[in-house]
Design a protein around this motif. Structure first.
Motif, short mmCIF file in Angstrom:
data_model
loop_
_atom_site.label_atom_id
_atom_site.label_comp_id
_atom_site.label_asym_id
_atom_site.label_seq_id
_atom_site.Cartn_x
_atom_site.Cartn_y
_atom_site.Cartn_z
N ILE A 98 0.82 -1.21 0.00
CA ILE A 98 0.00 0.00 0.00
C ILE A 98 0.86 1.27 0.00
N ASP A 99 2.14 1.13 0.35
CA ASP A 99 3.03 2.30 0.36
C ASP A 99 3.58 2.63 -1.02
N SER A 100 3.09 1.96 -2.05
CA SER A 100 3.53 2.25 -3.43
C SER A 100 3.25 3.69 -3.80
N ASP A 101 4.12 4.28 -4.61
CA ASP A 101 3.91 5.65 -5.10
C ASP A 101 2.71 5.74 -6.04
N ARG A 102 2.20 4.59 -6.46
CA ARG A 102 1.05 4.58 -7.36
C ARG A 102 -0.27 4.37 -6.63
N PHE B 212 -1.18 -4.98 -2.93
CA PHE B 212 -0.86 -4.19 -4.12
C PHE B 212 0.51 -4.64 -4.64
N GLU B 213 0.67 -4.60 -5.95
CA GLU B 213 1.98 -4.87 -6.55
C GLU B 213 2.33 -3.73 -7.49
N ASP B 214 3.44 -3.04 -7.21
CA ASP B 214 3.90 -1.94 -8.04
C ASP B 214 4.72 -2.51 -9.18
N ASN B 215 4.24 -2.32 -10.40
CA ASN B 215 4.93 -2.85 -11.57
C ASN B 215 5.81 -1.81 -12.25
N GLY B 216 6.06 -0.71 -11.59
CA GLY B 216 6.89 0.34 -12.19
C GLY B 216 6.06 1.35 -12.94
N ASP B 217 5.36 0.89 -13.97
CA ASP B 217 4.52 1.80 -14.75
C ASP B 217 3.04 1.55 -14.51
N SER B 218 2.71 0.68 -13.56
CA SER B 218 1.32 0.39 -13.23
C SER B 218 1.27 -0.22 -11.84
N VAL B 219 0.05 -0.40 -11.34
CA VAL B 219 -0.12 -1.05 -10.05
C VAL B 219 -1.19 -2.14 -10.18
N LYS B 220 -0.90 -3.28 -9.60
CA LYS B 220 -1.87 -4.38 -9.59
C LYS B 220 -2.56 -4.42 -8.23
N VAL B 221 -3.87 -4.43 -8.25
CA VAL B 221 -4.66 -4.54 -7.03
C VAL B 221 -5.20 -5.97 -6.96
N ILE B 222 -4.81 -6.68 -5.93
CA ILE B 222 -5.21 -8.07 -5.77
C ILE B 222 -6.27 -8.15 -4.68
N THR B 223 -7.43 -8.70 -5.01
CA THR B 223 -8.50 -8.88 -4.03
C THR B 223 -8.62 -10.36 -3.68
N ASP B 224 -9.54 -10.66 -2.79
CA ASP B 224 -9.75 -12.05 -2.41
C ASP B 224 -10.47 -12.85 -3.49
N LYS B 225 -10.84 -12.14 -4.60
CA LYS B 225 -11.55 -12.83 -5.67
C LYS B 225 -10.95 -12.61 -7.06
N ALA C 126 -3.98 -1.08 -13.19
CA ALA C 126 -4.23 0.26 -13.72
C ALA C 126 -3.00 1.12 -13.49
N ASP C 127 -3.04 2.34 -14.02
CA ASP C 127 -1.91 3.27 -13.83
C ASP C 127 -1.79 3.69 -12.37
N ILE C 128 -2.93 3.90 -11.71
CA ILE C 128 -2.92 4.29 -10.29
C ILE C 128 -4.07 3.61 -9.57
N ALA C 129 -3.98 3.60 -8.24
CA ALA C 129 -5.09 3.19 -7.38
C ALA C 129 -5.30 4.28 -6.34
N VAL C 130 -6.56 4.52 -5.96
CA VAL C 130 -6.88 5.55 -4.99
C VAL C 130 -7.70 4.92 -3.86
N MET C 131 -7.21 5.11 -2.63
CA MET C 131 -7.89 4.57 -1.45
C MET C 131 -8.96 5.55 -0.97
N CYS C 132 -10.20 5.09 -0.90
CA CYS C 132 -11.31 5.90 -0.42
C CYS C 132 -12.19 5.05 0.48
N VAL C 133 -11.58 4.46 1.52
CA VAL C 133 -12.31 3.47 2.32
C VAL C 133 -12.84 4.04 3.63
#
Length: 443
Positions: A123-127, A215-228, A233-240
């Motif tokens: 979650i500490d990724s720059d993306r 979360f996995e930072d791929n350098g030019d994108s971020v992977k969001v892994i859920t339980d399903k 995407a290019d970025i992820a935004v936390m609004c929880v």
């Protein structure tokens, strides 16, 4: 009289303004970590999606404004410790590192809230971004033209509006939430499904009932892994959601389970001469007649005003809140006040409810729009406890009407016979709110 105010967003700003209005000769000191105050964060999604004329207008006050009223402003200063017995603050200047003590006679804690940031791997990724304050807003606005895709995590008001904003900008958008429906905490399922269909119709991918696990930072994108599933995407935004920013001192007070300071109807905390307001504090929720945590700017403003009214002596009591709110998504209005049927069930509160649908104005007009209304009431007293509306027509002010009805303990029978105007441009001979109340009364 020396008054110290810790934190200056909405509650702090209105506390300072109203204390000085009531007591212009008092010494009022305001301590704020940031270099700005009064930022209307509810406008972040609108600014990001190019629907704000001037971002500077998202501030309704400034340090200079409060200084002109007579406040001693300590911007960029952090209160690091509070000695409640000796009435002293330890303060650090975040620019110079200078430390000093400040004495007070009255203390106002308006430290606000902080975004919930779960301890999730990556979650500490720059993306991975947040959506809370002015700095967050500038980051999101700056990168909006540069990205092609975004994942928004959290489908409450803020997340849903931000996802809608990215979609209107033509970004490939994904909206994820651990709850089963969009806007699940604000509306019952019938209205959530309308919102979900609008998101799908505009190409937004939905991941409801999915919990983010990493979360996995791929350098030019971020992977969001859920339980399903997995999303990239290019970025992820936390609004929880948000939590009260009270960790430093909450053990000294009576609090809610989440650390919000419990205040009485005059904004007193459990400690003498210490007041609190806004997102750091509890509110009295009228539909359930108890203290709850409802971090809304409207609550913060009203409580801040009351701090100013009651700082010397108890004169104006808090009349509570219905948690009234609204949002517009893809041109459709969603507005609500009070309980939903789902929320009432969670609280084990017995309610009755009805859904009413009709066009908001006569069919002989060249155009009209369907309005859907949910009305919630107490089956024993018949008092209204909640209501929600959605339509492509602007029904937002009807939620304010329902809010007043809840606050004044109006029954469904009384609401059915309220003297509403009729004019074909605006409604039918029986206004749609009255019609819903009539249906409720007949049920």
């Amino acid at each position: 009289m020396k008054v110290s105010i810790i934190g200056c967003t909405h509650a702090g700003t209105f506390s300072a303004m109203n204390i000085l209005k009531e007591h212009p000769d008092w010494e009022v000191s305001v301590f704020e970590r940031n270099d700005n105050l009064s930022f209307l964060s509810c406008g972040i999604a609108l600014w990001v999606s190019d629907r704000v004329s001037d971002p500077n207008k998202m501030f309704y006050s400034s340090p200079e404004d409060l200084s002109q009223l007579g406040a001693h402003m300590y911007m960029g200063h952090d209160v690091t410790d509070i000695n409640f017995d000796n009435k002293k603050l330890n303060v650090t200047n975040l620019t110079t590192g200078e430390k000093f003590e400040q004495e007070y006679d009255k203390l106002v804690i308006t430290t606000g809230s902080a975004p919930i940031v779960p301890n999730i791997p990556g979650i500490d990724s720059d993306r991975v971004f947040l959506c809370k304050n002015w700095e967050n807003a500038k980051e999101l606005k700056d990168n909006a033209p540069k990205i092609k895709s975004a994942i928004v995590i959290g489908a409450g008001y803020i997340g849903a509006e931000l996802a809608e904003g990215y979609s209107t900008l033509g970004k490939e958008t994904t909206l994820i939430d651990a709850l089963p429906n969009v806007l699940a905490k604000n509306f019952d399922e019938n209205m959530s499904k309308i919102a979900e269909q609008d998101f799908k119709d505009h190409g937004v991918k939905l991941g409801m009932s999915e919990k983010v696990v990493s979360f996995e930072d791929n350098g030019d994108s971020v992977k969001v892994i859920t339980d399903k599933s997995e999303y990239t995407a290019d970025i992820a935004v936390m609004c929880v959601g948000f939590k009260p920013n009270t960790d430093m001192f909450k053990d000294n007070f009576e609090t809610l389970d989440n650390g919000a300071l419990i205040v009485d109807k005059y904004m007193h905390t459990s400690k003498p001469d210490v007041f609190s307001a806004g997102d750091a504090a509890s509110v009295h929720y009228n539909p359930t007649n108890n203290n709850q945590y409802i971090p809304l700017a409207t609550n913060s403003v009203r409580q801040g005003i009351l701090v100013g009214k009651n700082i010397e002596k108890d004169v104006v009591p808090y009349i509570g809140t219905q948690s009234s709110s609204a949002v517009e998504l893809f041109g459709r209005t969603y507005a609500a006040s009070g309980l939903t049927a789902v929320h009432a069930n969670i609280l084990n509160k017995k309610v009755d409810s009805i859904t009413y649908e009709d066009n908001y104005r006569p069919e002989f007009m060249l155009t009209t729009e369907k309005v859907t209304i949910n009305l919630i009431w107490d089956p024993e007293t018949r008092e209204i406890l909640g209501g929600a509306l959605t339509s492509m027509y602007d029904v937002s002010q009807s939620a304010n009407l329902i809010s007043l009805a809840i606050q004044k303990k109006v029954t469904i029978d009384e609401l059915a016979m309220v003297d509403f105007l009729f004019q074909p441009n605006f409604d039918k001979p029986i206004n749609y709110v009255s019609a819903a109340a009539i249906a409720a009364s007949e049920k």
